[in-house]
Design an enzyme around this catalytic site. Structure first.
Site, PDB file in Angstrom:
ATOM      1  CD  GLU A 316      -2.931  -1.008   2.366  1.00 56.05           C
ATOM      2  OE1 GLU A 316      -4.120  -1.150   2.075  1.00 56.05           O
ATOM      3  OE2 GLU A 316      -2.530  -0.792   3.531  1.00 56.05           O
TER       4      GLU A 316
HETATM    5  C1  ACM Z   1      -1.950  -5.393   4.164  1.00 61.70           C
HETATM    6  O1  ACM Z   1      -3.020  -5.823   4.637  1.00 61.70           O
HETATM    7  N1  ACM Z   1      -1.891  -4.149   3.728  1.00 61.70           N
HETATM    8  C2  ACM Z   1      -0.780  -6.212   4.088  1.00 61.70           C
END
Ligand code: ACM
Length: 674
Positions: A316
């Site tokens: 992310e």
């Molecule tokens: C995640 O859940 N961003 C690894």
């Protein structure tokens, strides 16, 4: 006479078969179980022996086994009731030393033969013996006069070598003693990797002697000292469990920048992030000084954690701060890195080179997958099973977390159905398949505190442990739930609070009032699924002491009720089951009258009032439907319509809680209207 003898024999045979399949109520189910005749009596004469290769942690594990056995049975056993191997009740034999530190290469296999005379546990390595000791403890059950373990031959080994549990200690700090009891639970369920998510936007939870501003300014004062980490890794090693550290980078890093804004891609200043979600602050991957920092920081952390693997996160990354920084964009052009993704790959390569110098293999979330990375990294798939297969096809090792997110409040059955070798992985070649190392359950703690961690994790994590340990064809969900109930009780005896905290939290909500009527409601509630709760924008400071925090992720009461109703509608429910259904519906119908004054008196419970009212109406609707069904009378036309409109409303979440008996009662109403 003959007929009755035959019948007795037939019954005994059926009983054996049933016991064979179910027995010994083990979780995870061993690779091979052959039930035999009779049982081994466990009483005060219990003796244990250790032979072959010995080492202190093996003896310590065996001593804990004795203590747990004494607690489980109430038998007054000495601390070390040693016997001769030929006579000992449990004779353990270990062939050789295993890996010096917990390792992916460890041989965890064991063989356990229980006869009415003796139990013999043999294993190649101490860790294999530990796994077998857990199996032995699970076999012990009370009998009329004493305790016993059923005669059986078990040949067992894990299906996957990497069976982990992620605990996010960044969003909420989890004290060491809570981690330790979760390590005990992991060992009981035959997990072998504790993956600590140590840093995130909301906290940097480890002492750095080299860069003390990281923990001093990034943790609100709650972090692990290096001594605590060494002790924790030792505690895990004693139980054959690896500790995998994760420092999530280059995104999810706000907490680092409070003390070290020079690492960031924008000037700052920065404060610890209190909100959940994806945030913009990102490590500046273009400056050489960043890598000088990581040379020193990773050297320090690599020395602290003994594991051969080191997780750098990588998920992310929100590239806004990179895109807005002209110097970073110029760096991307000069180095021909193409784009922000190319810059992240460059960052990962640099980190990987540093880690390699310290003998570490890099692990990252599936976003790190990039052809520029060397093939000795491990990819952790969280966005789907496709990325796991893609990694394996490209020559990377991988493990699965997609489908194993415990924070999404899914039932154990949903996790249990996810198999690392299914879906996209099913079409891999044998060589590609061999790159799939296993998986990890994930306990993200946005809405989880030290108090609720156990109950959010267990017993559901044991179902995932079985998926990763047991053969692929072990898929019977009913059997899983029966055995899950049993391991859940075993975990209580180990000191986990997943069951005991429930009552304590409900009592706290009820204040001085009796808790029974609140529990009748709470027993049929579950927290809302997925990330719905996060949409109400809770923060790190939001207290986690509401009814939703006490409610169990999976309501056994609702699941069992749904099963009975299904049989009722299919016409296969027993008279006892029909009576139980009626009693339950009546108890729900009558509950609100008793609970209402309790709710009224409690600031924290007022939000549960609509749920309590609806449960009463659900109970009443169910009873009416039952009366129609049992009398064979047809309800008047508007009756079903009105009930169905109401039930569709009642299934909506309120106070982040779901009434889990609405759906089964809806089935009942539909059946009555047919
Ligand atoms: C995640 O859940 N961003 C690894």
């Amino acid at each position: 006479m003959r007929i009755s003898v035959l019948l007795t024999a037939a019954c005994a045979f059926v009983f054996q078969q049933a016991r064979g399949a179910e027995m010994p109520g083990l979780m995870p189910l061993p690779a091979k179980v052959s039930p035999a005749e009779g049982a081994l009596r466990i009483d005060q004469t219990f003796r244990i022996s250790l032979a072959g290769y010995g080492e202190p942690r093996l003896r310590a594990y065996a001593e804990r086994l004795v203590a747990r056995l004494a607690r489980q049975t109430g038998l007054p056993l000495p601390a070390w009731p040693e016997g001769e191997p030929a006579q000992a009740t449990l004779a353990i034999r270990c062939e050789r030393a295993g890996e010096p530190a917990p390792s992916l290469r460890e041989d965890e296999s064991y063989r356990l033969e229980v006869t009415p005379r003796q139990a013999i546990l043999s294993a190649a390595t101490p860790v294999g013996a530990m796994r077998g000791m857990e199996t032995f403890l699970q076999l012990v059950a009370p009998e009329r006069e004493s305790f016993s373990a059923p005669a059986v031959l078990i040949d067992d080994r894990p299906r996957f070598p990497w069976r982990g549990l992620v605990i996010d200690v960044a969003r909420h700090y989890i004290p060491v003693e809570v981690l330790e009891r979760n390590i005990d639970a992991m060992a009981a369920a035959k997990y072998n990797v504790l993956h600590l998510h140590i840093s995130d936007d909301q906290g940097f939870r480890i002492e750095s002697k080299r860069f003390p501003k990281l923990h001093q300014m990034g943790s609100d004062g709650v972090f692990y000292t290096q001594d605590e980490i060494r002790r924790l890794a030792g505690y895990a090693r004693e139980r054959g469990i690896r500790v995998l550290p994760e420092f999530d980078m280059p995104g999810h890093t706000t907490s680092w920048f409070v003390g070290h804004p020079e690492l960031a891609s924008q000037p700052g200043p920065y404060r610890i992030e209190r909100h959940w979600g994806k945030h913009f602050p990102t490590i500046d991957a273009s400056r050489e000084e960043t890598y000088e920092f990581f040379e020193a920081f990773l050297a320090e952390m690599a020395a602290l954690f003994p594991d051969e693997y080191f997780h750098i996160g990588g998920d992310e990354v929100n590239p806004k701060h990179w895109s807005e920084n002209a110097r970073i964009q110029a760096f991307i052009r000069e180095r021909k890195l193409n784009d922000n993704q190319g810059l992240q790959a460059y960052f990962n390569r640099r980190l990987q080179a540093i880690l390699r110098k310290h003998g570490k293999k890099m692990v990252g979330w599936d976003e790190i997958l990039h052809p520029d990375l060397p093939k000795d990294i491990v990819v952790q798939s969280w966005r789907g099973q496709k990325s796991l297969a893609a990694a394996a096809r490209q020559g990377y090792q991988g493990m699965l977390s997609y489908g194993y997110y415990l924070d999404l409040m899914q039932p154990a059955s949903a996790h249990y159905r996810i198999d690392p070798m299914d879906k996209d992985a099913a079409s891999l070649t044998p060589e590609e398949r061999s790159r799939i190392l296993g998986g990890e359950a994930c306990m993200w703690t946005e809405n989880v505190s030290a108090e609720t961690l156990d109950a959010r994790t267990w017993p559901r994590a044991a179902a995932i442990a079985e998926r990763l340990w047991s053969p692929q064809d072990v898929t019977d969900v009913d059997s899983m739930y029966r055995r899950l109930a049993r391991i859940s009780r075993h975990l209580d005896w180990l000191g986990l609070t997943h069951n005991s905290s429930y009552r304590i939290m409900l009592q706290r909500l009820a204040g001085d009032a009796p808790v029974e009527s609140l529990q009748i409601l709470a027993d049929v509630l579950e927290p809302v699924k997925g990330y719905v709760r996060n949409r109400s924008n809770p923060t790190q400071q939001t207290p986690l002491n509401r009814l939703v925090d006490a409610a169990r992720p999976e309501s056994d009461t609702a699941r069992e009720f749904a099963g009975r109703l299904e049989r009722l509608v299919a016409g296969t429910a027993s008279a006892g089951e029909r009576r139980e259904i009626r009693e339950k519906l009546a108890s729900w119908r009558d509950n609100h009258a008793r609970l209402a004054p309790v709710l009224e008196r409690s600031f924290l419970l007022q939000e549960a009032e609509p749920l309590s009212k609806d449960l009463a109406a659900v109970g009443a609707a169910g009873l009416e439907a039952l009366d129609y069904l049992e009398s064979g009378k047809h309800p008047p036309e508007p009756w079903a319509k009105e009930r169905l409109v109401f039930l569709d409303q009642a299934k909506q979440q309120r106070a982040h809680l779901l009434l889990m008996v609405v759906a089964p009662v809806r089935q009942l109403v539909e059946a009555a209207a047919r």
